[in-house]
Design a protein around this motif. Structure first.
Motif, PDB file in Angstrom:
ATOM      1  N   SER A  96       4.123 -11.998  -4.053  1.00 43.49           N
ATOM      2  CA  SER A  96       3.826 -13.426  -3.937  1.00 43.49           C
ATOM      3  C   SER A  96       2.344 -13.717  -4.145  1.00 43.49           C
ATOM      4  N   TRP A  97       1.475 -12.758  -3.868  1.00 47.18           N
ATOM      5  CA  TRP A  97       0.027 -12.956  -3.997  1.00 47.18           C
ATOM      6  C   TRP A  97      -0.512 -12.587  -5.373  1.00 47.18           C
ATOM      7  N   SER A  98       0.271 -11.887  -6.169  1.00 49.80           N
ATOM      8  CA  SER A  98      -0.202 -11.379  -7.454  1.00 49.80           C
ATOM      9  C   SER A  98      -0.739 -12.498  -8.339  1.00 49.80           C
ATOM     10  N   GLY A  99      -1.971 -12.341  -8.776  1.00 48.07           N
ATOM     11  CA  GLY A  99      -2.594 -13.337  -9.646  1.00 48.07           C
ATOM     12  C   GLY A  99      -3.264 -14.466  -8.902  1.00 48.07           C
ATOM     13  N   SER A 100      -3.204 -14.454  -7.566  1.00 50.30           N
ATOM     14  CA  SER A 100      -3.859 -15.515  -6.790  1.00 50.30           C
ATOM     15  C   SER A 100      -4.746 -14.880  -5.714  1.00 50.30           C
ATOM     16  N   GLU A 101      -4.190 -14.559  -4.561  1.00 52.13           N
ATOM     17  CA  GLU A 101      -4.983 -13.923  -3.505  1.00 52.13           C
ATOM     18  C   GLU A 101      -5.473 -12.534  -3.907  1.00 52.13           C
ATOM     19  N   ILE A 102      -4.723 -11.888  -4.810  1.00 53.57           N
ATOM     20  CA  ILE A 102      -5.123 -10.594  -5.357  1.00 53.57           C
ATOM     21  C   ILE A 102      -4.977 -10.640  -6.873  1.00 53.57           C
ATOM     22  N   ASP A 103      -5.605  -9.692  -7.557  1.00 53.91           N
ATOM     23  CA  ASP A 103      -5.471  -9.627  -9.007  1.00 53.91           C
ATOM     24  C   ASP A 103      -4.029  -9.312  -9.389  1.00 53.91           C
ATOM     25  N   CYS A 104      -3.713  -9.530 -10.645  1.00 51.08           N
ATOM     26  CA  CYS A 104      -2.349  -9.329 -11.127  1.00 51.08           C
ATOM     27  C   CYS A 104      -1.915  -7.874 -10.924  1.00 51.08           C
ATOM     28  N   LEU A 105      -0.751  -7.704 -10.315  1.00 51.20           N
ATOM     29  CA  LEU A 105      -0.222  -6.361 -10.095  1.00 51.20           C
ATOM     30  C   LEU A 105       0.077  -5.647 -11.400  1.00 51.20           C
ATOM     31  N   CYS A 106       0.158  -6.398 -12.475  1.00 49.05           N
ATOM     32  CA  CYS A 106       0.410  -5.795 -13.782  1.00 49.05           C
ATOM     33  C   CYS A 106      -0.695  -4.812 -14.169  1.00 49.05           C
ATOM     34  N   ASN A 107      -1.900  -5.013 -13.611  1.00 49.27           N
ATOM     35  CA  ASN A 107      -3.010  -4.113 -13.927  1.00 49.27           C
ATOM     36  C   ASN A 107      -2.757  -2.692 -13.438  1.00 49.27           C
ATOM     37  N   LEU A 108      -1.969  -2.554 -12.373  1.00 50.49           N
ATOM     38  CA  LEU A 108      -1.778  -1.241 -11.763  1.00 50.49           C
ATOM     39  C   LEU A 108      -1.043  -0.271 -12.683  1.00 50.49           C
ATOM     40  N   LYS A 109      -0.373  -0.787 -13.685  1.00 50.14           N
ATOM     41  CA  LYS A 109       0.347   0.075 -14.630  1.00 50.14           C
ATOM     42  C   LYS A 109      -0.623   1.008 -15.356  1.00 50.14           C
ATOM     43  N   GLN A 110      -1.866   0.554 -15.540  1.00 51.08           N
ATOM     44  CA  GLN A 110      -2.860   1.345 -16.251  1.00 51.08           C
ATOM     45  C   GLN A 110      -3.864   2.031 -15.321  1.00 51.08           C
ATOM     46  N   ARG A 111      -3.674   1.917 -14.020  1.00 49.08           N
ATOM     47  CA  ARG A 111      -4.655   2.469 -13.086  1.00 49.08           C
ATOM     48  C   ARG A 111      -4.229   3.844 -12.593  1.00 49.08           C
ATOM     49  N   LYS A 112      -5.234   4.730 -12.425  1.00 52.31           N
ATOM     50  CA  LYS A 112      -4.999   6.046 -11.835  1.00 52.31           C
ATOM     51  C   LYS A 112      -4.973   5.897 -10.305  1.00 52.31           C
ATOM     52  N   VAL A 113      -4.051   6.599  -9.657  1.00 53.32           N
ATOM     53  CA  VAL A 113      -3.932   6.556  -8.207  1.00 53.32           C
ATOM     54  C   VAL A 113      -3.794   7.988  -7.685  1.00 53.32           C
ATOM     55  N   TYR A 114      -4.583   8.298  -6.674  1.00 49.39           N
ATOM     56  CA  TYR A 114      -4.562   9.621  -6.043  1.00 49.39           C
ATOM     57  C   TYR A 114      -4.355   9.426  -4.544  1.00 49.39           C
ATOM     58  N   ILE A 115      -3.430  10.184  -3.946  1.00 51.59           N
ATOM     59  CA  ILE A 115      -3.176  10.114  -2.504  1.00 51.59           C
ATOM     60  C   ILE A 115      -3.125  11.537  -1.959  1.00 51.59           C
ATOM     61  N   GLN A 116      -3.794  11.765  -0.823  1.00 51.98           N
ATOM     62  CA  GLN A 116      -3.784  13.080  -0.180  1.00 51.98           C
ATOM     63  C   GLN A 116      -3.535  12.911   1.302  1.00 51.98           C
ATOM     64  N   ALA A 117      -2.791  13.843   1.896  1.00 52.13           N
ATOM     65  CA  ALA A 117      -2.561  13.826   3.340  1.00 52.13           C
ATOM     66  C   ALA A 117      -2.253  15.241   3.804  1.00 52.13           C
ATOM     67  N   GLY A 118      -2.575  15.521   5.057  1.00 53.84           N
ATOM     68  CA  GLY A 118      -2.325  16.833   5.643  1.00 53.84           C
ATOM     69  C   GLY A 118      -1.047  16.851   6.462  1.00 53.84           C
ATOM     70  N   THR A 119      -0.397  18.005   6.501  1.00 55.68           N
ATOM     71  CA  THR A 119       0.861  18.105   7.242  1.00 55.68           C
ATOM     72  C   THR A 119       0.640  18.069   8.747  1.00 55.68           C
ATOM     73  N   ALA A 120      -0.589  18.351   9.203  1.00 53.83           N
ATOM     74  CA  ALA A 120      -0.890  18.339  10.641  1.00 53.83           C
ATOM     75  C   ALA A 120      -1.683  17.102  11.047  1.00 53.83           C
ATOM     76  N   ASP A 121      -1.668  16.086  10.199  1.00 53.75           N
ATOM     77  CA  ASP A 121      -2.376  14.840  10.504  1.00 53.75           C
ATOM     78  C   ASP A 121      -1.605  14.079  11.577  1.00 53.75           C
ATOM     79  N   ASP A 122      -2.205  13.974  12.777  1.00 50.17           N
ATOM     80  CA  ASP A 122      -1.550  13.272  13.872  1.00 50.17           C
ATOM     81  C   ASP A 122      -2.184  11.908  14.151  1.00 50.17           C
ATOM     82  N   VAL A 123      -3.095  11.476  13.281  1.00 56.39           N
ATOM     83  CA  VAL A 123      -3.743  10.173  13.444  1.00 56.39           C
ATOM     84  C   VAL A 123      -3.093   9.132  12.540  1.00 56.39           C
TER      85      VAL A 123
END
Length: 355
Positions: A96-123
């Motif tokens: 609902s916010w795409s293109g207004s409160e936030i930039d167009c989500l269509c941009n994410l198709k070309q964006r690199k995304v990296y996510i990392q997490a540990g198996t013992a992360d308790d926070v």
């Protein structure tokens, strides 16, 4: 100043702002801007990468963070401690916010995304990080997304360096930086910029960590008065070298006033920046004893977190106070002086005199 590398162990006090050569005179490629962060900084990195996808064109990385807009329609603690927050309403909000409160989500198709997490992360928790992956899969190209699981790692920023004062990899404890046999800074930068990066520096660094006044258009409640930027020597010279810009965001309790230069130095970002002409911006938070309305009730920011719970405005919209301050820093460094709206650059970053 070129070639002189110095660290600030305490915040600069009783020094007047000085005018150094503006970073806007350097050759920063505006298409090279990226961001990564740990914990609350990871939540903020996702907010910046999604809400300002037109600015962070090289993408974003999240260490031990969770879904975008996670804390708005459910208590923020649901997004921590290995809980199972819902992402249905956050997904609906994004659309609902795409293109207004936030930039167009269509941009994410070309964006690199990296996510990392540990198996013992308790926070935060591995499962919560997986929900961010699931959320983003609706908008990103699978070939542009990477998820890394660090077996046995707690809630820590992972490195393969033995930094003085670091945590143990299997303990969620300050300064939340640990030798886990995994070069997190290098891996996120290689993912965002491609495997063509040169190996990290094994020599004394060529550049300087510069403190600057994080006030005015660069300030907000909950942000410290002083922040830092690492500038490799080639990026100080300007002209011939087209440099990149990466924003690195610490987690709660990891601000410079509390742990000194550990996040600036022990994470390893500068080692990669030095050999690959990357300017690294290190915004800084501060303890805020004031009480503010958030999406989860009235709270103080005693742990100096970057805002992802609606504490300083609508934190995951482009109008969020922390979001605006960081974006103003980025726009100033890359020389976007004529950007309309509240992000108009007002000249150089106000650097503080060297100690």
């Amino acid at each position: 100043m070129a070639g002189r590398f110095f660290y600030l162990v305490a915040l600069v006090q009783s020094t007047a702002a000085t005018t150094l050569d503006s970073l806007t005179t350097k050759n920063i490629n505006p298409n090279s801007v990226s961001v990564s962060g740990f914990s609350s900084g990871g939540y903020m990195a996702a907010q910046l990468g999604i809400a300002h996808s037109e600015l962070f064109k090289s993408g974003f990385g999240v260490f031990a963070g969770g879904p975008y807009d996670c804390g708005r329609d459910q208590d923020y603690t649901t997004c921590l401690f290995n809980n199972t927050p819902s992402i249905e309403q956050p997904l609906a909000n994004m659309l609902s916010w795409s293109g207004s409160e936030i930039d167009c989500l269509c941009n994410l198709k070309q964006r690199k995304v990296y996510i990392q997490a540990g198996t013992a992360d308790d926070v935060v928790g591995l499962g919560i990080a997986r929900l961010l992956e699931s959320q983003l899969s609706h908008f990103t190209d699978p070939s542009n997304a990477q998820f890394v699981t660090s077996v046995g790692a707690a809630h820590v920023f992972p490195t393969d360096l033995d930094g003085q004062g670091n945590s143990a990899c299997n303990q969620s404890a300050l300064p939340y930086i640990a030798n886990c046999g995994y070069d997190g800074a290098g891996e996120v930068l290689k993912w965002l910029y491609g495997n063509g990066l040169k190996p990290r520096s094994e020599r004394p660094l060529s550049g300087s960590i510069l403190p600057f006044r994080q006030t005015g258009i660069f300030g907000a409640p909950g942000l410290a008065e002083t922040a830092f930027v690492y500038v490799p020597e080639k990026c100080q010279q300007g002209g011939k070298t087209a440099c990149k810009l990466h924003v690195a965001l610490h987690g709660c309790g990891m601000h410079h006033e509390h742990i000194g230069d550990k996040f600036l130095v022990n994470t390893g970002y500068n080692l990669w920046a030095d050999t690959n002409e990357i300017v690294v911006l290190y915004p800084q938070t501060t303890v805020d004893n004031g009480t503010y309305p958030t999406w989860s009730g009235n709270l103080s920011n005693l742990n100096a977190c970057f805002d992802w719970i609606g504490q300083y405005g609508e934190s995951d919209w482009k109008t969020g106070d922390h979001m605006k301050a960081i974006v103003n820093m980025v726009r100033t460094i890359i020389g976007h002086k004529s950007e309309p709206g509240p992000f108009i650059s007002q000249g150089a970053l106000p650097f503080v005199e060297e100690l």
